[in-house]
Scaffold this motif. Structure first.
Motif, PDB file in Angstrom:
ATOM      1  N   ASN A   1       0.809  -1.122  -0.008  1.00  0.00           N
ATOM      2  CA  ASN A   1      -0.024   0.049   0.106  1.00  0.00           C
ATOM      3  C   ASN A   1       0.941   1.278  -0.021  1.00  0.00           C
ATOM      4  O   ASN A   1       0.217   2.485   0.454  1.00  0.00           O
TER       5      ASN A   1
ATOM      6  N   TYR B   1      -0.126   5.474   0.412  1.00  0.00           N
ATOM      7  CA  TYR B   1       0.935   6.433   1.317  1.00  0.00           C
ATOM      8  C   TYR B   1       1.239   7.495   0.894  1.00  0.00           C
ATOM      9  O   TYR B   1       1.333   8.458   1.327  1.00  0.00           O
TER      10      TYR B   1
ATOM     11  N   ASP C   1      -9.116  11.097  12.409  1.00  0.00           N
ATOM     12  CA  ASP C   1      -9.014   9.896  11.328  1.00  0.00           C
ATOM     13  C   ASP C   1      -9.547  10.712  10.062  1.00  0.00           C
ATOM     14  O   ASP C   1     -10.142  10.103   9.075  1.00  0.00           O
TER      15      ASP C   1
ATOM     16  N   ASN D   1       0.615   9.470  13.495  1.00  0.00           N
ATOM     17  CA  ASN D   1       0.226   8.214  14.218  1.00  0.00           C
ATOM     18  C   ASN D   1      -0.693   8.564  15.140  1.00  0.00           C
ATOM     19  O   ASN D   1      -1.276   7.529  15.540  1.00  0.00           O
TER      20      ASN D   1
ATOM     21  N   SER E   1      -5.934   6.430  12.194  1.00  0.00           N
ATOM     22  CA  SER E   1      -6.051   5.310  12.260  1.00  0.00           C
ATOM     23  C   SER E   1      -6.244   4.377  11.013  1.00  0.00           C
ATOM     24  O   SER E   1      -6.083   3.090  11.060  1.00  0.00           O
ATOM     25  N   SER E   2      -7.124   5.020  10.320  1.00  0.00           N
ATOM     26  CA  SER E   2      -7.461   4.310   8.943  1.00  0.00           C
ATOM     27  C   SER E   2      -6.106   4.185   8.063  1.00  0.00           C
ATOM     28  O   SER E   2      -5.355   4.930   7.819  1.00  0.00           O
ATOM     29  N   ASP E   3      -6.140   2.738   7.602  1.00  0.00           N
ATOM     30  CA  ASP E   3      -4.830   2.264   6.860  1.00  0.00           C
ATOM     31  C   ASP E   3      -4.834   3.100   5.291  1.00  0.00           C
ATOM     32  O   ASP E   3      -3.694   3.486   4.748  1.00  0.00           O
ATOM     33  N   THR E   4      -6.020   3.708   4.968  1.00  0.00           N
ATOM     34  CA  THR E   4      -6.034   4.333   3.632  1.00  0.00           C
ATOM     35  C   THR E   4      -5.559   5.784   3.631  1.00  0.00           C
ATOM     36  O   THR E   4      -5.693   6.578   2.859  1.00  0.00           O
TER      37      THR E   4
ATOM     38  N   LYS F   1      -3.005   6.883   6.055  1.00  0.00           N
ATOM     39  CA  LYS F   1      -1.708   7.043   6.573  1.00  0.00           C
ATOM     40  C   LYS F   1      -0.743   7.641   5.559  1.00  0.00           C
ATOM     41  O   LYS F   1      -1.024   7.492   4.254  1.00  0.00           O
TER      42      LYS F   1
ATOM     43  N   GLY G   1       3.283   4.390   7.485  1.00  0.00           N
ATOM     44  CA  GLY G   1       3.144   3.082   6.493  1.00  0.00           C
ATOM     45  C   GLY G   1       4.093   2.152   6.798  1.00  0.00           C
ATOM     46  O   GLY G   1       4.072   0.700   6.541  1.00  0.00           O
TER      47      GLY G   1
ATOM     48  N   ASN H   1       4.156  -1.473   8.457  1.00  0.00           N
ATOM     49  CA  ASN H   1       3.433  -2.383   8.139  1.00  0.00           C
ATOM     50  C   ASN H   1       4.327  -3.480   7.729  1.00  0.00           C
ATOM     51  O   ASN H   1       4.222  -5.034   7.765  1.00  0.00           O
TER      52      ASN H   1
END
Length: 300
Positions: free
Chosen positions: A89, A93, A160, A238, A242-245, A247, A252, A255
């Motif tokens: 991903n 990022y 977020d 950070n 909180s959503s990965d999409t 960050k 990132g 991960n």
């Protein structure tokens, strides 16, 4: 005899400065060679981490820990870059980092230019107090504001959300950006503004068409400083994201850190990808700084 001695004396007098000039030129050449040698060493020292990171990103875990830092890998693993871009991903990022950085830099430069113009070119009662408040912002530790900012953004529904990062970057970079612009604005000749006002130019038009172009060099310098900070910032992202999409690259990279194993080659590839945009931006804008200083100078 007297005339011969006089000629000899004159010849000696004319020859003496020539020998001094030759010695001075030799000293100047030696000084330049020493300077170039020291600058070359400094350049090599600056490039060493980049070369090490590039080789680091092309190895696997076994090669990273068993081979010397500058040793070439047994097999160049470009698949580390493919892995982080497709399955890690990093593309998402990367886009988030670009959006947050560019929007924050533009907002910071514009707001700082407005504030600096009002603080240096206008006269009003609270001018010293407002300038002092901006300078106090330089002394506020970033970590001491995390909880109040989290509560504020939670009440505004910005947790977020990328706007929480953009607003935080803009607010914290305003004081240092204003401080960079202050000296340049104080040095601007007021005769230009007076001539513009005599010609019927309004304050807003004068600021947009005259002041901003004259300060383009210092704005580029401030933009580079802001860009480096925003691109590498970790704590705000950070804390508020909180959503990965949503960050950015700095967060990132986690991960690839697992509970039992860590893909160090992928981490190196991610770091290399994150460094390239800043290097390219600096190389492009560094020439603009010199050109802007030369073009923005006022000639009498």
């Amino acid at each position: 005899m007297k005339s011969t001695n006089g000629l000899a004396l004159k010849r000696g007098q004319t020859q003496k400065p020539v020998s001094q000039t030759g010695g001075g030129s030799k000293k100047g050449i030696a000084g330049k060679l020493i300077l170039y040698f020291l600058l070359t060493i400094a350049a090599v020292m600056q490039l060493f981490p980049l070369v090490w990171l590039l080789l680091f990103s092309l190895k696997n875990n076994q090669e990273i820990f068993n081979l010397p830092p500058l040793a070439l890998p047994e097999e160049i693993r470009w698949n580390n870059y493919v892995k982080v871009w497709t399955s890690g991903n990093i593309d998402v990022y990367f886009v988030n980092s670009i959006v947050v950085t560019l929007v924050s830099v533009v907002l910071t430069i514009l707001l700082a230019s407005f504030a600096t113009f009002a603080l240096t070119r206008m006269r009003w009662k609270l001018q010293p107090l407002v300038l002092g408040l901006f300078m106090v912002g330089l002394m506020i530790p970033l970590h001491s504001t995390l909880i109040p900012l989290f509560i504020l953004f939670q009440a505004l529904g910005l947790i977020d959300n990328l706007w929480s990062i953009i607003l935080s970057y803009t607010a914290f970079n305003l004081p240092i950006t204003i401080m960079i612009l202050l000296g340049f604005y104080y040095a601007l000749p007021r005769e230009i503004e007076e001539a513009a006002i005599v010609d019927g130019c309004s304050v807003n038009r004068m600021f947009i068409r005259i002041i901003l172009p004259m300060t383009s060099s210092v704005m580029v310098t401030a933009a580079i400083i802001n860009m480096i900070y925003n691109w590498n910032e970790f704590v705000f992202v950070n804390t508020f994201i909180s959503s990965d999409t949503l960050k950015t690259l700095t967060v990132g990279v986690q991960n690839f850190v697992g509970q039992y194993s860590t893909d160090w080659g992928a981490i190196g590839a991610t770091l290399m990808i994150s460094i390239l945009p800043i290097l390219l931006a600096f190389l492009i804008m560094s020439d603009r700084i010199v050109e802007g200083i030369a073009a923005g100078s006022v000639k009498g």
